[in-house]
Design a protein around this motif. Structure first.
Motif, PDB file in Angstrom:
ATOM      1  N   THR A 496      89.596 -93.531  55.515  1.00 47.60           N
ATOM      2  CA  THR A 496      88.584 -94.795  55.635  1.00 47.60           C
ATOM      3  C   THR A 496      87.383 -93.923  55.908  1.00 47.60           C
ATOM      4  N   ARG A 497      86.170 -94.526  55.402  1.00 45.84           N
ATOM      5  CA  ARG A 497      84.994 -93.991  55.771  1.00 45.84           C
ATOM      6  C   ARG A 497      84.028 -95.216  56.014  1.00 45.84           C
ATOM      7  N   ARG A 498      83.347 -95.005  57.251  1.00 44.78           N
ATOM      8  CA  ARG A 498      82.073 -96.105  57.615  1.00 44.78           C
ATOM      9  C   ARG A 498      80.725 -95.761  57.180  1.00 44.78           C
ATOM     10  N   HIS A 499      80.194 -96.650  56.648  1.00 40.93           N
ATOM     11  CA  HIS A 499      78.712 -96.407  56.208  1.00 40.93           C
ATOM     12  C   HIS A 499      77.716 -97.317  57.228  1.00 40.93           C
ATOM     13  N   ARG A 500      76.712 -96.647  57.773  1.00 40.22           N
ATOM     14  CA  ARG A 500      75.723 -97.399  58.464  1.00 40.22           C
ATOM     15  C   ARG A 500      74.392 -97.184  57.584  1.00 40.22           C
ATOM     16  N   PHE A 501      73.775 -98.325  56.907  1.00 40.87           N
ATOM     17  CA  PHE A 501      72.597 -98.158  56.016  1.00 40.87           C
ATOM     18  C   PHE A 501      71.680 -98.978  56.081  1.00 40.87           C
ATOM     19  N   SER A 502      70.348 -98.949  55.648  1.00 41.01           N
ATOM     20  CA  SER A 502      69.391 -99.740  55.674  1.00 41.01           C
ATOM     21  C   SER A 502      68.675 -99.479  54.322  1.00 41.01           C
ATOM     22  N   GLY A 503      69.364 -98.772  53.546  1.00 45.03           N
ATOM     23  CA  GLY A 503      68.694 -98.501  52.191  1.00 45.03           C
ATOM     24  C   GLY A 503      69.934 -98.116  51.369  1.00 45.03           C
ATOM     25  N   PRO A 504      69.688 -97.681  50.080  1.00 40.91           N
ATOM     26  CA  PRO A 504      70.881 -97.561  49.037  1.00 40.91           C
ATOM     27  C   PRO A 504      71.766 -96.540  49.523  1.00 40.91           C
ATOM     28  N   VAL A 505      73.044 -96.622  49.262  1.00 39.36           N
ATOM     29  CA  VAL A 505      74.056 -95.592  49.347  1.00 39.36           C
ATOM     30  C   VAL A 505      74.749 -95.289  48.237  1.00 39.36           C
ATOM     31  N   LEU A 506      74.785 -93.820  47.549  1.00 37.87           N
ATOM     32  CA  LEU A 506      75.281 -93.872  46.361  1.00 37.87           C
ATOM     33  C   LEU A 506      76.902 -93.398  46.726  1.00 37.87           C
ATOM     34  N   HIS A 507      77.713 -94.197  45.978  1.00 35.83           N
ATOM     35  CA  HIS A 507      79.178 -93.723  46.169  1.00 35.83           C
ATOM     36  C   HIS A 507      79.721 -93.128  44.845  1.00 35.83           C
ATOM     37  N   GLN A 508      81.057 -92.595  44.946  1.00 31.55           N
ATOM     38  CA  GLN A 508      81.701 -92.285  43.857  1.00 31.55           C
ATOM     39  C   GLN A 508      83.266 -92.669  44.052  1.00 31.55           C
ATOM     40  N   THR A 509      83.907 -93.247  42.988  1.00 37.81           N
ATOM     41  CA  THR A 509      85.459 -93.648  43.468  1.00 37.81           C
ATOM     42  C   THR A 509      86.059 -92.517  43.468  1.00 37.81           C
ATOM     43  N   ASN A 510      85.713 -91.359  42.660  1.00 35.12           N
ATOM     44  CA  ASN A 510      86.432 -89.968  42.752  1.00 35.12           C
ATOM     45  C   ASN A 510      88.264 -90.313  42.242  1.00 35.12           C
ATOM     46  N   ASP A 511      88.260 -91.159  41.320  1.00 34.73           N
ATOM     47  CA  ASP A 511      89.651 -91.462  40.645  1.00 34.73           C
ATOM     48  C   ASP A 511      90.589 -92.171  41.206  1.00 34.73           C
ATOM     49  N   SER A 512      89.792 -92.791  42.444  1.00 37.86           N
ATOM     50  CA  SER A 512      90.888 -93.820  43.049  1.00 37.86           C
ATOM     51  C   SER A 512      90.196 -95.144  43.371  1.00 37.86           C
ATOM     52  N   VAL A 513      91.023 -96.483  43.385  1.00 40.40           N
ATOM     53  CA  VAL A 513      90.414 -97.293  43.686  1.00 40.40           C
ATOM     54  C   VAL A 513      89.841 -97.581  45.108  1.00 40.40           C
ATOM     55  N   ASN A 514      88.453 -97.906  45.367  1.00 38.99           N
ATOM     56  CA  ASN A 514      87.962 -98.261  46.547  1.00 38.99           C
ATOM     57  C   ASN A 514      87.896 -99.488  47.048  1.00 38.99           C
ATOM     58  N   VAL A 515      88.326 -99.708  48.311  1.00 39.68           N
ATOM     59  CA  VAL A 515      88.154-101.250  48.793  1.00 39.68           C
ATOM     60  C   VAL A 515      87.366-101.019  50.036  1.00 39.68           C
ATOM     61  N   PHE A 516      86.551-102.095  50.217  1.00 40.26           N
ATOM     62  CA  PHE A 516      85.643-102.396  51.152  1.00 40.26           C
ATOM     63  C   PHE A 516      85.543-103.573  51.899  1.00 40.26           C
ATOM     64  N   ASN A 517      85.148-103.337  53.124  1.00 42.04           N
ATOM     65  CA  ASN A 517      84.764-104.827  53.856  1.00 42.04           C
ATOM     66  C   ASN A 517      83.220-104.702  54.212  1.00 42.04           C
ATOM     67  N   LEU A 518      82.511-105.804  54.287  1.00 40.88           N
ATOM     68  CA  LEU A 518      81.065-105.642  54.976  1.00 40.88           C
ATOM     69  C   LEU A 518      81.254-106.027  56.427  1.00 40.88           C
ATOM     70  N   LEU A 519      81.097-105.207  57.263  1.00 37.79           N
ATOM     71  CA  LEU A 519      81.399-105.326  58.715  1.00 37.79           C
ATOM     72  C   LEU A 519      80.181-105.905  59.475  1.00 37.79           C
ATOM     73  N   GLU A 520      79.088-105.474  58.875  1.00 35.00           N
ATOM     74  CA  GLU A 520      77.955-106.068  59.614  1.00 35.00           C
ATOM     75  C   GLU A 520      76.894-106.267  58.588  1.00 35.00           C
ATOM     76  N   GLY A 521      75.878-107.115  58.560  1.00 35.40           N
ATOM     77  CA  GLY A 521      75.158-107.515  57.580  1.00 35.40           C
ATOM     78  C   GLY A 521      75.368-108.940  57.017  1.00 35.40           C
ATOM     79  N   GLU A 522      74.255-109.781  56.563  1.00 32.44           N
ATOM     80  CA  GLU A 522      74.391-110.992  56.145  1.00 32.44           C
ATOM     81  C   GLU A 522      74.737-110.932  54.662  1.00 32.44           C
ATOM     82  N   GLU A 523      74.362-109.758  53.887  1.00 30.96           N
ATOM     83  CA  GLU A 523      74.464-109.701  52.344  1.00 30.96           C
ATOM     84  C   GLU A 523      74.218-108.143  52.040  1.00 30.96           C
ATOM     85  N   ALA A 524      74.960-107.854  51.041  1.00 33.23           N
ATOM     86  CA  ALA A 524      74.574-106.220  50.501  1.00 33.23           C
ATOM     87  C   ALA A 524      75.065-106.705  49.031  1.00 33.23           C
ATOM     88  N   ILE A 525      74.605-105.593  48.230  1.00 29.99           N
ATOM     89  CA  ILE A 525      74.785-105.689  46.830  1.00 29.99           C
ATOM     90  C   ILE A 525      75.247-104.325  46.185  1.00 29.99           C
TER      91      ILE A 525
END
Length: 575
Positions: A496-525
């Motif tokens: 598990t990895r936690r990201h705190r961000f106010s701008g874009p964050v680049l991610h890579q799946t690295n050959d695995s399904v990624n599952v997320f939850n938006l822990l804080e913030g009204e909306e993200a894209i």
């Protein structure tokens, strides 16, 4: 008070043809019998066959063959499945049966002969209809396991070859989990390329049907982009009030304890066609697109099992969960036929002032005394003193507690837990339930004797504080973002990895399904740097899935959250 923006009906919008209502469905299906005079209406277990029979086979000029009549006798089926059902109230053993094992060879041969000799149109209806009439026009009536469980509770559907409607709900579920659903999934996997029409009867009296091209258009699109499954919510003996507000649920209900927002074996998917939602089991996507969704290395390890589960445990205004332990891999393999266990973690999405987590045994605990006190408590002789034996740890928002199999644990009251775990979802050995009854007014099953076989007594106070509580390390940072590792334990395959961000964050799946939850913030894209998929807007507390095939993607604050900090947690399979 914030206004809920949680989307309870996420859908993949696709182009295609959808038919609604029994009149239109009947006209389309019977209209396709010009070349073939046989219609096979195949079903997943849990479908209301009576509704299908009434709406599709009421014409007296048709010959009707019910597949259930071609099975072996109920007594034979019970004997055949006895070793998988066992005599336990909750646990069985994973079946190795196939649907073909259910058929009586003589009855099947006679039915095929009747079809070949019939002078009128024939409808073959039930689980296995395509085996009876392999050259027929084929419609498949699918059913999500969550809806099947609601029908179990109402005692209204039969099991595969057995009328068990009067059985306790736990026994109906056990037969589905260990036997029927596995048989039906194996069988359905061989039908995907043969089905002409897919029929959705999740809502009684409101059928919807799509053709093969529309079905595969939805599967292909969903598997190649970020998506959400349809969440479902359920009350619990310990349930709370947080989700009512955040997820905009029925305020008249006493509580909601569970939300399953990423359990593809049980959740649904929605395809939206011409503004109409078509419901299907999300496991269909995994069965058809396991390599694309899971990633080739994950598929090689887990087959067509989706290995990561996200769910909510709401005790805000509720009570403690049961004190429990999950089995070790060896125990679950030897006793239940499963090949990996339910390792998990508790991420505190929210917490009140009194929030605690019970985790691991105390240093120097007397194991024999603890087990004997649990037995006495089970017999009603004493009230188990959990704090004498188990660490009671104050918990706050964003704490992350790691719970590898064999670790005693439970979330206390006044907590909102995001449970991140591996998928086996039945194997909880309850040790103590705080003198509480289940929602049915009966004591919930306690498993002290199984639990004592798997408790890891080395998971004591020192171990818990040193290795299982807030194991947070910063691993990367950039302009407007920080990435932290929060777990899981080295015995667990989920990272598990936690990201705190106010701008874009680049991610890579690295050959695995990624599952997320938006822990804080009204909306993200969620967006593709090369516009490979349609952007997905997600809202506070929503879980979303990134298929492995997506590769590179970005997440940034959106809408009301632009210019503000958002927080996500990401889970993936560690190699």
């Amino acid at each position: 008070m914030r206004k809920s923006n949680y989307d309870k009906s996420p859908a993949t919008k696709i182009e295609g043809r959808i038919y609604q209502g029994w009149d239109e469905v009947r006209d389309v299906l019977l209209g396709n019998l010009t070349d073939s005079r046989v219609l096979a209406v195949d079903c997943y277990t849990g479908v209301h066959e009576e509704e299908l029979l009434k709406e599709l086979a009421s014409d007296s000029l048709m010959e009707v063959i019910l597949v259930r009549d071609l099975y072996k006798s109920e007594e034979e089926v019970l004997r055949m499945t006895e070793r998988f059902m066992t005599d336990d109230v909750l646990f069985g053993y994973v079946t190795n049966l196939y649907l073909a094992d259910y058929f009586d060879a003589v009855k099947l041969a006679d039915a095929r002969k009747r079809i070949s000799q019939s002078n009128v149109p024939v409808i073959v209806l039930g689980t296995g209809a395509s085996m009876v009439a392999p050259d027929a026009v084929l419609v498949y009536v699918d059913m999500a396991r969550w809806e099947i469980q609601q029908r179990f509770r109402r005692h209204e559907v039969k099991a595969l070859g057995v009328d068990n409607r009067k059985d306790a709900v736990s026994l109906q579920y056990k037969r589905g989990y260990f036997n029927d659903w596995r048989i039906c999934d194996r069988y359905k996997e061989g039908l995907f390329g043969k089905v002409d029409f897919w029929l959705d009867t999740h809502i009684v009296g409101n059928p919807k049907m799509i053709d093969r091209a529309t079905f595969f258009a939805g599967i292909e699109k969903t598997a190649s982009k970020p998506f959400r499954v349809v969440p479902f919510f359920d009350p619990a003996p310990w349930g709370g009030q947080w989700m009512k507000e955040v997820c905009d649920l029925d305020r008249e209900q006493q509580n909601f304890g569970w939300c399953f927002d990423c359990v593809p074996e049980e959740n649904s998917l929605y395809f939206e066609v011409d503004g109409v939602r078509f419901e299907l089991p999300s496991v269909d996507l995994v069965l058809l697109k396991s390599k694309e969704v899971l990633g080739e290395p994950v598929e090689a390890r887990f087959g067509k099992d989706f290995p990561i589960r996200f769910d909510f445990l709401d005790t805000m205004g509720g009570g403690n969960l049961s004190l429990q332990v999950h089995p070790t891999t060896q125990f679950i393999r030897e006793n239940f036929g499963m090949y990996y266990t339910q390792d998990e973690s508790y991420y505190l999405l929210d917490a009140g002032e009194k929030a605690v987590v019970y985790l691991g045994v105390k240093n120097g605990v007397d194991r024999e005394a603890m087990i004997e006190d649990l037995r006495k408590a089970q017999r009603g002789e004493i009230v188990f003193d959990a704090e004498k034996y188990v660490n009671k740890i104050p918990a706050k928002k964003h704490d992350h507690f790691l719970i590898p199999g064999g670790t005693i644990h439970c979330s206390g009251a006044d907590s909102m837990v995001l449970e991140i775990s591996s998928t086996p979802n039945l194997f909880t050995f309850k040790l103590w339930d705080w003198q509480r009854l289940g929602l049915d007014g009966k004591p919930r099953p306690i498993n002290v004797e199984r639990g004592k076989c798997v408790i890891n007594w080395n998971r004591n106070t020192d171990y818990v504080y040193g290795r299982l509580r807030n194991q947070v390390t910063r691993v990367a940072q950039g302009e407007g973002w920080t990435e932290e590792r929060t777990g899981l334990h080295k015995n667990e395959f989920i990272e598990t990895r936690r990201h705190r961000f106010s701008g874009p964050v680049l991610h890579q799946t690295n050959d695995s399904v990624n599952v997320f939850n938006l822990l804080e913030g009204e909306e993200a894209i969620v967006e593709s740097p090369v516009q490979a998929f349609e952007p997905l807007v997600v809202h506070y507390a929503e879980t979303f899935i990134i298929p492995a095939c997506v590769g590179e993607y970005t997440i940034r604050p959106y809408g009301k959250s632009e210019g503000k900090e958002c927080v996500t947690v990401k889970a993936y399979v560690r190699f």
